[in-house]
Design a protein around this motif. Sequence first.
Motif, PDB file in Angstrom:
ATOM      1  N   GLU A 140     -42.718  94.996  83.074  1.00  0.00           N
ATOM      2  CA  GLU A 140     -42.432  94.109  84.201  1.00  0.00           C
ATOM      3  C   GLU A 140     -42.312  92.657  83.764  1.00  0.00           C
ATOM      4  N   MET A 141     -43.192  92.210  82.852  1.00  0.00           N
ATOM      5  CA  MET A 141     -43.141  90.835  82.393  1.00  0.00           C
ATOM      6  C   MET A 141     -41.874  90.568  81.579  1.00  0.00           C
ATOM      7  N   PHE A 142     -41.468  91.549  80.791  1.00  0.00           N
ATOM      8  CA  PHE A 142     -40.229  91.422  80.018  1.00  0.00           C
ATOM      9  C   PHE A 142     -39.038  91.247  80.962  1.00  0.00           C
ATOM     10  N   ARG A 143     -39.019  92.047  82.023  1.00  0.00           N
ATOM     11  CA  ARG A 143     -37.923  91.955  82.993  1.00  0.00           C
ATOM     12  C   ARG A 143     -37.882  90.577  83.652  1.00  0.00           C
ATOM     13  N   LYS A 144     -39.060  90.050  84.005  1.00  0.00           N
ATOM     14  CA  LYS A 144     -39.111  88.726  84.623  1.00  0.00           C
ATOM     15  C   LYS A 144     -38.663  87.635  83.650  1.00  0.00           C
ATOM     16  N   LEU A 145     -39.011  87.805  82.383  1.00  0.00           N
ATOM     17  CA  LEU A 145     -38.614  86.832  81.369  1.00  0.00           C
ATOM     18  C   LEU A 145     -37.095  86.806  81.236  1.00  0.00           C
ATOM     19  N   MET A 146     -36.460  87.973  81.225  1.00  0.00           N
ATOM     20  CA  MET A 146     -35.001  88.041  81.129  1.00  0.00           C
ATOM     21  C   MET A 146     -34.341  87.455  82.384  1.00  0.00           C
ATOM     22  N   ASP A 197     -31.642  84.261  82.715  1.00  0.00           N
ATOM     23  CA  ASP A 197     -30.403  84.313  83.504  1.00  0.00           C
ATOM     24  C   ASP A 197     -30.363  83.187  84.524  1.00  0.00           C
ATOM     25  N   SER A 198     -31.511  82.920  85.164  1.00  0.00           N
ATOM     26  CA  SER A 198     -31.576  81.856  86.167  1.00  0.00           C
ATOM     27  C   SER A 198     -31.289  80.491  85.548  1.00  0.00           C
ATOM     28  N   LEU A 199     -31.847  80.240  84.370  1.00  0.00           N
ATOM     29  CA  LEU A 199     -31.584  78.983  83.666  1.00  0.00           C
ATOM     30  C   LEU A 199     -30.116  78.846  83.321  1.00  0.00           C
ATOM     31  N   ALA A 200     -29.493  79.940  82.869  1.00  0.00           N
ATOM     32  CA  ALA A 200     -28.082  79.913  82.497  1.00  0.00           C
ATOM     33  C   ALA A 200     -27.202  79.585  83.702  1.00  0.00           C
ATOM     34  N   CYS A 251     -39.059  79.391  87.420  1.00  0.00           N
ATOM     35  CA  CYS A 251     -38.815  80.328  86.319  1.00  0.00           C
ATOM     36  C   CYS A 251     -39.274  79.736  84.989  1.00  0.00           C
ATOM     37  N   VAL A 252     -39.015  78.443  84.798  1.00  0.00           N
ATOM     38  CA  VAL A 252     -39.446  77.780  83.566  1.00  0.00           C
ATOM     39  C   VAL A 252     -40.965  77.803  83.465  1.00  0.00           C
ATOM     40  N   LYS A 253     -41.627  77.499  84.581  1.00  0.00           N
ATOM     41  CA  LYS A 253     -43.102  77.508  84.588  1.00  0.00           C
ATOM     42  C   LYS A 253     -43.639  78.897  84.286  1.00  0.00           C
ATOM     43  N   MET A 254     -42.975  79.933  84.830  1.00  0.00           N
ATOM     44  CA  MET A 254     -43.409  81.300  84.584  1.00  0.00           C
ATOM     45  C   MET A 254     -43.280  81.656  83.104  1.00  0.00           C
ATOM     46  N   ALA A 255     -42.133  81.280  82.490  1.00  0.00           N
ATOM     47  CA  ALA A 255     -41.903  81.572  81.079  1.00  0.00           C
ATOM     48  C   ALA A 255     -42.925  80.849  80.199  1.00  0.00           C
ATOM     49  N   LEU A 256     -43.193  79.589  80.521  1.00  0.00           N
ATOM     50  CA  LEU A 256     -44.176  78.821  79.750  1.00  0.00           C
ATOM     51  C   LEU A 256     -45.582  79.392  79.926  1.00  0.00           C
TER      52      LEU A 256
END
Length: 493
Positions: A193-199, A203-206, A237-242
């Motif tokens: 699930e975390m991998f999916r959210k990271l991807m 995509d959101s950043l792009a 999304c950036v905060k989640m990735a960090l």
Amino acid sequence: MVGLWISLLALLVGLLIQSYLKLLMNRRMFPPGPLPLPLIGTLWYTGIRFSTDTLTKFTQKYGNFATIWIGPFPIVILSGFQIVKEGLINHSETLADRPVTYFVLHAFNRKGIGFANGHGWKQQRRFGIITMRNLGLGKKGMEFQIEEEARRLVETFSQTGGQPFDPSLFISNAISSLISTVSFGYRFSHEDEMFRKLMESIDSLAQFGVSFSHALYTTFPWIMKYLPGLHQRTLSCVKMALSFAKEEIQKHKENQDLHDPQDFIDYYLLQMEKSKDDPNSTFSEDNLAQCITELFIAGTETTSSTLQWALLLMVAYPDIQERVYKEVEDVLGSSHSVSYQDRKKMPYTNAVIHESQRVKYILPIGVPRRCAKELHMLGYHIPKKTLVVTDLNSVLCDPKQWETPNEFNPNHFLDKEGKFITREEFLPFGAGARTCMGEQMARMELFLFFTHLMRTFRFQLPEGVKELNQDPVVGLSMHPHPYKLCAIPRSSL
């Protein structure tokens, strides 16, 4: 009361006129371009959405060294091989900075490598290059990991049973798994699930990077930060990735072995320990979290899109695909493994990969630069902090450098004897001080993935489909429109 309003209006008009006259005076020190108008600059000419077509039209009229204006702010455009070479190589240090927009500042806080400048950037980049080398870049360590992932991708394609399928998700998962191994020391399960959210965050950043919402946020940050929209979702999304990166950092700290670092985080934590008494050190957990996030952003989309284009081109040019297969078989024979060094014995296959990168370059423009100091170039004195954009597509399709610039032609990278030739004007990874840090890893990925796939399958159109759309979907990268193909096992032919 009416007189007061008239006075205020007159003052406003006077300030606008003064500001516009100053802009016209400043315009003289910049390369040529359309006449900027008050408030809108040259948007009347370029439009709101910036594209490769816009740049082509622009440079045809104003030359390869020109200027556009976004409101009162100039952007210098470098196009064509000779001008881009002059800027990025001969003035490498002057053009070493990145522009710091309000979004970049808010999201990344001058951390990491890609969006940092000055001492911090130099220290982080130097560490990154050395660490990637230590992790096996160009050696058997990294090569082994890439080959293992390529074999997994072959197995995934085999499970389609020769039926039509979209390869994009499979390829993206394979590339991002490699980034995970480099960063964390293990590969994600694609069902994680975390991998999916990271991807999804990538995509959101792009999407946000080329959106109108980004332009609004950059222009009116004091208003936009209070309003809902795509910019808020992207920041989230950036905060989640960090946050995820910091969780992984904490796990590594709890199980750290300073004498046997295994991945990027291990090496970074070791460097933090070595530098803890250095007042000039920029090594910190915040910087590390940002570096990891950037590895995923920069390392997944670019290589994945290039491989998707390469497969699409093989379907479009079956005669070239068969020639690649024959060369791979002639060189490898009954060998079960492929080495990156094998590329030296496969000039045609190597040429096909390079030509795929050239003719289907995956970035609309090079990542923007900013003048670290005054730029003295071709008779112009461009002020410090001026934004500079390189049109790398114009380099890779420069009619003065390439025989058939707009056609897929592997002979661009072959001499008369069929030997592979290195071309100075082949700059898909940029040039100068900001050249792509992951270039060597990307080269290994492209060769090993492509060779494994070409050796195992014949790729063809699904029944009833006559051709695939070769126009790009323009975003932060230029990837193909969604398509399906059939992977027919060579063993069944």
